[in-house]
Enzyme design. Structure first.
Site, PDB file in Angstrom:
ATOM      1  N   HIS A 285      39.967  37.149  54.121  1.00 20.56           N
ATOM      2  CA  HIS A 285      41.051  36.739  53.208  1.00 20.56           C
ATOM      3  C   HIS A 285      40.646  35.536  52.355  1.00 20.56           C
ATOM      4  O   HIS A 285      41.503  34.795  51.891  1.00 20.56           O
ATOM      5  CB  HIS A 285      42.342  36.401  53.969  1.00 20.56           C
TER       6      HIS A 285
ATOM      7  N   SER B 158      28.696  25.262  27.469  1.00 16.67           N
ATOM      8  CA  SER B 158      29.905  25.379  26.657  1.00 16.67           C
ATOM      9  C   SER B 158      29.683  24.657  25.345  1.00 16.67           C
ATOM     10  O   SER B 158      29.016  23.622  25.300  1.00 16.67           O
ATOM     11  CB  SER B 158      31.084  24.744  27.399  1.00 16.67           C
TER      12      SER B 158
ATOM     13  N   GLU C  58      29.112  36.639  35.825  1.00 17.76           N
ATOM     14  CA  GLU C  58      30.373  37.178  35.305  1.00 17.76           C
ATOM     15  C   GLU C  58      30.158  38.532  34.636  1.00 17.76           C
ATOM     16  O   GLU C  58      30.959  39.464  34.795  1.00 17.76           O
ATOM     17  CB  GLU C  58      30.992  36.198  34.310  1.00 17.76           C
TER      18      GLU C  58
END
Ligand code: ARG
Length: 459
Positions: free
Chosen positions: A157, A278, A291
């Site tokens: 979990h 970034s 990703e």
């Protein structure tokens, strides 16, 4: 004007829109090498069976090599009017060698031709996928070996569950990828029957030798039913479903790397080579490769659904719907190979932050199960009671804002009088993982045994 290949019964040429929806040359030119290999095998067979003369066949075979070299050199002009790679190649062969080129299509059809080409293409991609998987497994084995006894939290979990080792976690992915590899090789063995010679759908009246062409093209045997041979796309669907499962595994691992590389976890440091920055936030180092790998399952499974939907409900044998098979498979294959390579690069370059892993492993009451097991072993308590006592000790530690090993013996005795000093020996994480010696468990010795087994398997 009407089409030179099939225009005999046509008075007018196709509308421009008809040509646009019909043409596949924009993408199926990727199968040029396979198409030419298939045609060369077919030409040799036509000569061996006496269907065409030796001199015609050798002109075809030689001419086809010239066409291939033109395509490979980027000197070939593909024509949309000629629809697909099959007719583009044949038309060029005609221009190069003249009349014998017209005999190449004896005893075959574009239906068995395209099925053969596509199978050859998919077969190569299966081999490439297996190679990519093996390279990634090798990188994971190196990580597992380096950190066979490094402790880290194991989760269920996404909540701290029990300590495990870094090596054990890496080896979990080795198992998944091992199944992917075996699925790809199963699919390869099953698909390796040659459609060539099924002709349009019914076979042919020419005395062709299908064993010969099958052998020539590296197939195990000719496909046994001509209707099935031209209308079967199971091999493409098996490739896509196997690729989907593999991409799903990569996606799960990528998700873990995204989480692990965050400032909140700091379990791993990804290399600069597999990260990006970034444009506004100077501190950022983003796990973009992870990703994107996480996302690739979207288009790969999408391709699987798309082709399954194209194929459902198609009557036998060939229908033009089936031309929609290639772009899906091409895209899925390209992206699977890219995802495998990117994951391999990331795994090779990443650094596990051993101290952070160890600190995290000891937090969150991760050894509560060890404590309960100790109560069972040392005090003969039924497990359910031990579970309850341990729960009370966790609640006590939580109220104190400390972890289980930080409680004093008196604290413990306050919850259950029979607890002794011995209990502290099982509360350490290193001890916890070392005790999990059951087959397939996280004990470093077990992990090392699994690494050795995989190294042997991969050799
Ligand atoms: N371009 C076609 C395809 O990819 C080749 C087969 C065409 N066959 C036909 N009967 N029109 O499926």
């Amino acid at each position: 004007s009407s089409n030179a290949m099939w225009g005999g019964r046509f008075a007018a040429g196709p509308d421009a829109i008809m040509e646009a929806i019909n043409a596949s040359i924009g993408f199926d030119q990727r199968m040029a090498a396979q198409d030419i290999a298939g045609s060369r095998a077919h030409a040799a067979m036509l000569a061996a069976t006496g269907i065409v003369s030796d001199s015609d066949a050798s002109a075809m075979r030689k001419g086809l090599l010239t066409v291939l070299s033109e395509i490979e050199a980027g000197r070939f002009e593909f024509s949309t009017a000629l629809e697909d790679i099959h007719m583009n190649v044949e038309a060029r062969l005609k221009a190069l060698i003249g009349e014998p080129a017209g005999r190449l299509h004896t005893g075959r059809s574009r239906n068995d031709q395209v099925a053969t080409d596509f199978k050859l293409w998919v077969r190569d991609q299966i081999d490439a996928a297996i190679e990519g998987i093996e390279a990634l497994i090798a990188a994971l084995l190196d990580q597992a070996e380096a950190g066979a006894d490094w402790v880290m939290p194991g989760f269920t979990h996404l909540q701290t569950a029990q300590p495990v080792t870094w090596g054990h976690h890496m080896m979990a992915y080795v198992e998944m990828l091992g199944r992917d590899r075996s699925r790809f090789s199963d699919a390869r063995a099953r698909m390796n029957e040659c459609p060539l010679g099924a002709a349009a759908l019914a076979g042919t009246s020419f005395p062709i030798d299908r064993e010969m062409t099958a052998r020539e093209l590296g197939f195990d045997r000719p496909a046994a039913n001509s209707l099935d041979a031209v209308s079967d796309r199971d091999f493409a669907l098996e490739f896509l479903s196997t690729a989907s499962i593999c991409a799903m595994h990569l996606s799960r691992f990528a998700e873990e790397l995204v989480i692990w590389s965050s400032a909140q976890f700091r379990f791993v440091t990804l290399s600069d080579r597999f990260s990006t920055g970034s444009s506004i936030m100077p501190q950022k180092k983003n796990p973009d490769a992870a990703e994107l790998i996480r996302a690739k399952i979207g288009r790969i499974f999408g391709a699987n659904v798309a082709l399954m939907t194209v194929m459902k409900g198609l009557p036998l044998a060939y229908s033009k719907d089936m031309q929609e098979d290639k772009e899906q498979v091409f895209d899925a294959a390209d992206n699977l190979m890219l995802a495998l390579a990117a994951m391999e690069g990331m795994v090779k370059d990443m650094t596990a932050n051993r101290d952070n892993l160890a600190a995290a492993a000891g937090s969150g009451f991760s050894t509560a199960t060890d404590l309960a097991d100790w109560l069972v072993r040392a005090l003969g308590m039924p497990f359910r009671d031990a579970h309850h006592v341990t729960g009370s000790l966790v609640a006590l530690a939580e109220s104190r804002g400390c972890d289980l090993p930080d409680l004093t013996l008196d604290d413990m005795k306050g919850v259950h009088g029979a607890i002794t000093d011995d209990v502290f020996s099982v509360l350490g994480v290193q001890n916890s993982v070392a005790s999990r010696m059951s087959y397939g468990g996280t004990a470093p010795d077990q992990v090392r045994a699994q690494i050795a087994r995989w190294r042997e398997r991969m050799a």
